[in-house]
Design a protein around this motif. Structure first.
Motif, PDB file in Angstrom:
ATOM      1  N   ASP A  97     -26.499   4.721  33.561  1.00  0.00           N
ATOM      2  CA  ASP A  97     -25.529   3.646  33.821  1.00  0.00           C
ATOM      3  C   ASP A  97     -24.172   3.956  33.182  1.00  0.00           C
ATOM      4  OD1 ASP A  97     -27.651   2.334  34.980  1.00  0.00           O
ATOM      5  OD2 ASP A  97     -27.922   0.909  33.346  1.00  0.00           O
ATOM      6  N   MET A  98     -24.195   4.400  31.933  1.00  0.00           N
ATOM      7  CA  MET A  98     -22.953   4.708  31.213  1.00  0.00           C
ATOM      8  C   MET A  98     -22.271   5.933  31.825  1.00  0.00           C
ATOM      9  SD  MET A  98     -22.609   2.408  28.980  1.00  0.00           S
ATOM     10  CE  MET A  98     -21.750   2.765  27.477  1.00  0.00           C
ATOM     11  N   ARG A  99     -23.079   6.878  32.232  1.00  0.00           N
ATOM     12  CA  ARG A  99     -22.517   8.092  32.826  1.00  0.00           C
ATOM     13  C   ARG A  99     -21.753   7.750  34.104  1.00  0.00           C
ATOM     14  NH1 ARG A  99     -25.667  13.768  33.419  1.00  0.00           N
ATOM     15  NH2 ARG A  99     -24.006  14.924  34.437  1.00  0.00           N
ATOM     16  N   THR A 100     -22.331   6.891  34.915  1.00  0.00           N
ATOM     17  CA  THR A 100     -21.662   6.456  36.137  1.00  0.00           C
ATOM     18  C   THR A 100     -20.395   5.681  35.808  1.00  0.00           C
ATOM     19  OG1 THR A 100     -23.779   6.355  37.290  1.00  0.00           O
ATOM     20  CG2 THR A 100     -21.959   5.115  38.261  1.00  0.00           C
ATOM     21  N   TYR A 102     -18.428   5.737  33.053  1.00  0.00           N
ATOM     22  CA  TYR A 102     -17.326   6.463  32.415  1.00  0.00           C
ATOM     23  C   TYR A 102     -16.886   7.717  33.162  1.00  0.00           C
ATOM     24  CZ  TYR A 102     -17.398   3.266  28.549  1.00  0.00           C
ATOM     25  OH  TYR A 102     -17.292   2.139  27.790  1.00  0.00           O
ATOM     26  N   GLY A 103     -17.724   8.279  34.010  1.00  0.00           N
ATOM     27  CA  GLY A 103     -17.334   9.401  34.863  1.00  0.00           C
ATOM     28  C   GLY A 103     -16.695  10.578  34.146  1.00  0.00           C
ATOM     29  N   LEU A 104     -17.357  11.104  33.122  1.00  0.00           N
ATOM     30  CA  LEU A 104     -16.783  12.231  32.375  1.00  0.00           C
ATOM     31  C   LEU A 104     -16.538  13.455  33.254  1.00  0.00           C
ATOM     32  CD1 LEU A 104     -18.662  12.207  28.956  1.00  0.00           C
ATOM     33  CD2 LEU A 104     -16.456  11.221  29.524  1.00  0.00           C
ATOM     34  N   GLU A 105     -17.410  13.683  34.229  1.00  0.00           N
ATOM     35  CA  GLU A 105     -17.202  14.841  35.110  1.00  0.00           C
ATOM     36  C   GLU A 105     -15.884  14.726  35.858  1.00  0.00           C
ATOM     37  OE1 GLU A 105     -21.809  14.583  35.133  1.00  0.00           O
ATOM     38  OE2 GLU A 105     -20.155  13.195  34.903  1.00  0.00           O
ATOM     39  N   GLU A 106     -15.534  13.494  36.278  1.00  0.00           N
ATOM     40  CA  GLU A 106     -14.255  13.308  36.977  1.00  0.00           C
ATOM     41  C   GLU A 106     -13.087  13.409  35.991  1.00  0.00           C
ATOM     42  OE1 GLU A 106     -16.856  10.926  37.428  1.00  0.00           O
ATOM     43  OE2 GLU A 106     -17.501  12.019  39.205  1.00  0.00           O
ATOM     44  N   LEU A 107     -13.277  12.851  34.803  1.00  0.00           N
ATOM     45  CA  LEU A 107     -12.236  12.903  33.777  1.00  0.00           C
ATOM     46  C   LEU A 107     -11.871  14.352  33.441  1.00  0.00           C
ATOM     47  CD1 LEU A 107     -10.504  11.242  31.748  1.00  0.00           C
ATOM     48  CD2 LEU A 107     -12.384  11.499  30.135  1.00  0.00           C
ATOM     49  N   TRP A 108     -12.890  15.198  33.358  1.00  0.00           N
ATOM     50  CA  TRP A 108     -12.685  16.606  33.040  1.00  0.00           C
ATOM     51  C   TRP A 108     -12.819  17.462  34.296  1.00  0.00           C
ATOM     52  CZ3 TRP A 108     -10.307  17.399  28.748  1.00  0.00           C
ATOM     53  CH2 TRP A 108     -10.450  16.468  27.721  1.00  0.00           C
ATOM     54  N   GLY A 109     -12.380  16.915  35.435  1.00  0.00           N
ATOM     55  CA  GLY A 109     -12.510  17.595  36.717  1.00  0.00           C
ATOM     56  C   GLY A 109     -11.765  18.918  36.809  1.00  0.00           C
TER      57      GLY A 109
END
Length: 124
Positions: A97-100, A102-109
């Motif tokens: 849930d938190m991963r979705t 905060y979207g770290l993968e998109e943040l560090w895209g």
């Protein structure tokens, strides 16, 4: 037991998380993009017991196999997001849930995905 750093440490963390059935494990190379770390390992757990097991056992396996302990740990499993800070590698263990959220993968895209699993042998 050899001490490892950088990409080798990131791969060791990913492999340890994988042994504990962490889900959707990714390594992102953020060298040149982040002043905090060189590599981010991001993985998910699907319940409190699962998050606790991934954290405990990932830290334990990396210490046992490579003699490296996190410099610092931020958060608790109850917060659904914990970071094991190895300085040049940050391991984010997050509830899905938190991963979705905060979207770290998109943040560090702009970071580069790092291959950490053995390539499967091609069948001929």
């Amino acid at each position: 037991m050899t001490k490892v750093e950088g990409i080798e440490l990131a791969k060791a963390c990913a492999l340890a998380a994988d042994e504990n059935k962490a889900e959707d494990i990714k390594i992102i190379d953020v060298r040149g993009l982040s002043t905090l770390t060189d590599f981010m390992v991001i993985c998910s757990g699907n319940s409190m017991p699962h998050l606790k097991a991934v954290l405990r056992d990932t830290e334990g396996l990396v210490l046992e196999r490579h003699g490296v302990k996190p410099y610092k740990t931020e958060g608790r499993a109850e917060t659904k997001w914990v970071v094991l800070d190895y300085v040049d590698v940050m391991v984010h263990v997050m509830h899905e849930d938190m991963r979705t959220l905060y979207g770290l993968e998109e943040l560090w895209g702009d970071g580069k995905d790092v291959q950490w699993q053995e390539e499967p042998a091609s069948e001929e």
